[in-house]
Design an enzyme around this catalytic site. Structure first.
Site, PDB file in Angstrom:
ATOM      1  N   THR A 188     -15.737 -27.635 -18.849  1.00 11.52           N
ATOM      2  CA  THR A 188     -15.918 -28.365 -20.107  1.00 11.52           C
ATOM      3  C   THR A 188     -14.945 -29.539 -20.116  1.00 11.52           C
ATOM      4  O   THR A 188     -13.732 -29.359 -20.191  1.00 11.52           O
ATOM      5  CB  THR A 188     -15.653 -27.449 -21.314  1.00 11.52           C
ATOM      6  OG1 THR A 188     -16.580 -26.364 -21.286  1.00 11.52           O
ATOM      7  CG2 THR A 188     -15.832 -28.222 -22.618  1.00 11.52           C
ATOM      8  N   LYS A 210     -22.788 -29.616 -24.808  1.00 11.91           N
ATOM      9  CA  LYS A 210     -21.801 -28.532 -24.880  1.00 11.91           C
ATOM     10  C   LYS A 210     -20.819 -28.771 -26.024  1.00 11.91           C
ATOM     11  O   LYS A 210     -20.460 -27.828 -26.752  1.00 11.91           O
ATOM     12  CB  LYS A 210     -21.037 -28.439 -23.544  1.00 11.91           C
ATOM     13  CG  LYS A 210     -19.867 -27.446 -23.527  1.00 11.91           C
ATOM     14  CD  LYS A 210     -20.328 -26.010 -23.540  1.00 11.91           C
ATOM     15  CE  LYS A 210     -19.149 -25.020 -23.609  1.00 11.91           C
ATOM     16  NZ  LYS A 210     -18.366 -24.932 -22.368  1.00 11.91           N
ATOM     17  N   LYS A 230      -8.473 -26.289 -26.399  1.00  5.56           N
ATOM     18  CA  LYS A 230      -8.823 -27.364 -25.457  1.00  5.56           C
ATOM     19  C   LYS A 230     -10.186 -27.956 -25.794  1.00  5.56           C
ATOM     20  O   LYS A 230     -10.361 -29.179 -25.876  1.00  5.56           O
ATOM     21  CB  LYS A 230      -8.833 -26.830 -24.030  1.00  5.56           C
ATOM     22  CG  LYS A 230      -9.187 -27.875 -22.972  1.00  5.56           C
ATOM     23  CD  LYS A 230      -9.790 -27.251 -21.726  1.00  5.56           C
ATOM     24  CE  LYS A 230     -11.216 -26.784 -21.969  1.00  5.56           C
ATOM     25  NZ  LYS A 230     -11.947 -26.404 -20.754  1.00  5.56           N
TER      26      LYS A 230
END
Length: 428
Positions: free
Chosen positions: A106, A189, A257
């Protein structure tokens, strides 16, 4: 004779990466692993070459020799860059012509664009190394089972060439080909993670309130998870709160994150994400408290400073025979927050140019799903993702009433208050 499967180099053998790599190996792909943690690398080498006494690969460049595909599953872009481009040991210089790099980590869409530029302008491999942006979601268990959600984007021919590898990692029906070129997968995402980031925090806000109100928290959970405000994350993240010492779902550092990538991307687009920004401050508070490596269910401690383990200790043990807050009030808070989250995430989805119907398919079948998302999607799409109209006014009124009731308890409502402010702003 059947064609030989393509050779894969897999970099990043963490909790998810190890499962992904071993699943590919068990599925018949020749896989060479690479990780900076030597014991993990040695363990994978024993699995991939059980009859070999040779030492495992020690550099990324060595790992990619003769590989058709290089899969990157490291934790951050800061780890990916030297892995790919280090002058002495970087993987890109060792890739054969027409090899394909799959970025499953990611990362931000801006980072994908940066990789493409470096490949072309600095590494001189823009013409003979393919790049696919394909972040994954699902956790370590699904990684090992080959049942992840995969968000893939890139050149059509490159995607088709990699289809067999992508399908091996993905659950049936959960390989999503996202339009918009490179970066589209990462955009999708990130939109999904808006829901995840808000819902994880809201699970703590709701259950902390149930504990503060004196409820048997297990009974409260069983009733709330059947309510209109429930979400996939609520059902998944609350049970570990009853036994936080053994929780093993996902570390706070991971969602922190991801949320940081989303909010920085939103700032580049000058797009407001007030609920997620509020959730981000909670995750940062938990990180600064030293909890980064703990499961994200421990976020509930931020709501219960006087009795941080109350959700666990009150499971089966109510502290009041007549709780001071109604579960219907908590459900109203969850409905309000999750409704505002739909407006926030899907307006950003539209801003990024992602097909909103594809996003519905992704979210409704993944960890970002909620009853509100499924039941209100069509109506809110028709309204342009605005918190306006008579039904939104009714949701706002119930949310405001619930916030007022909770005020008497002096219990913090970070997300509920942020959601109410957004309803008030849009309903002026």
């Amino acid at each position: 004779m059947a064609p030989q499967p393509p050779k894969i180099a897999f970099a990043g053998l963490g909790a998810m990466g190890y499962g992904m790599a071993t699943h590919l190996l068990k599925s018949g792909f020749p896989v060479t692993g690479y990780d900076v943690h030597e014991p993990t690398l040695a363990r994978f080498a024993r699995e991939s070459h059980p009859n070999s006494d040779s030492a495992p690969t020690i550099t990324a460049r060595e790992a990619v020799q003769d590989a058709d595909f290089l899969i990157i599953m490291v934790a951050t872009s800061a780890q990916a860059t030297p892995l790919l481009f280090d002058k002495d040991a970087g993987a890109v210089a060792g890739l054969k012509r027409n090899a394909t790099v799959l970025i499953c980590s990611t990362v931000s869409p801006a980072y994908i664009a940066q990789l493409q530029r470096i490949l072309r302008e600095e590494a001189g491999r823009g013409e003979d190394v393919r790049l696919i942006d394909c972040p994954v979601s699902g956790g370590a268990g699904r990684a090992a089972a080959g049942t992840l959600s995969v968000f893939a984007s890139g050149d059509g021919e490159d995607l088709e060439r990699a289809r067999g590898v992508l399908e091996c990692m993905a659950d049936t029906g959960k390989l999503y080909m996202v339009g918009g070129g490179l970066g589209g997968g990462s955009n999708a995402k990130l939109v999904h993670q808006i829901f995840a980031g808000v819902h994880i925090a809201m699970a703590s806000e709701a259950m902390g309130l149930a504990a503060a109100g004196g409820w048997d928290t297990r009974e409260a959970f069983e009733r709330l998870r059947k309510g209109g405000g429930s979400s996939w994350m609520f059902e998944n993240r609350v049970p570990p709160m009853f036994d936080p010492g053994h929780a093993k779902y996902s570390a706070i550092s991971i969602i922190t994150k991801d949320v940081g990538i989303i909010t920085s991307t939103a700032r580049r687009h000058n797009h407001p994400l007030p609920l997620l920004a509020t959730a981000e401050q909670l995750y940062l508070s938990a990180t600064s408290a030293g909890w980064a490596a703990e499961d994200d269910c421990v976020l509930v401690r931020l709501y219960l400073f006087a009795s941080p383990d109350a959700v666990a200790t009150q499971a089966g043990n109510p502290v009041r025979s007549s709780p001071s807050i109604r579960l219907e009030t908590i459900d109203d808070l969850m409905v309000g927050v999750h409704t505002a989250a739909v407006a926030e995430a899907m307006s950003f989805c539209a801003r990024l140019g992602i097909d909103v119907d594809l996003m519905y398919n992704i979210v409704s079948n993944a960890a970002g799903s909620s009853n509100i998302f499924i039941n209100s999607f069509s109506e809110m799409k028709e309204a342009g993702w605005k918190l306006q109209g008579e039904r939104m006014r009714a949701v706002r009124d119930q949310l405001a009433k619930a916030v007022n009731e909770v005020y008497e308890l002096r219990y913090p409502l970070y997300l509920s208050s942020a959601a109410l402010q957004e309803f008030q702003r849009q309903l002026l």
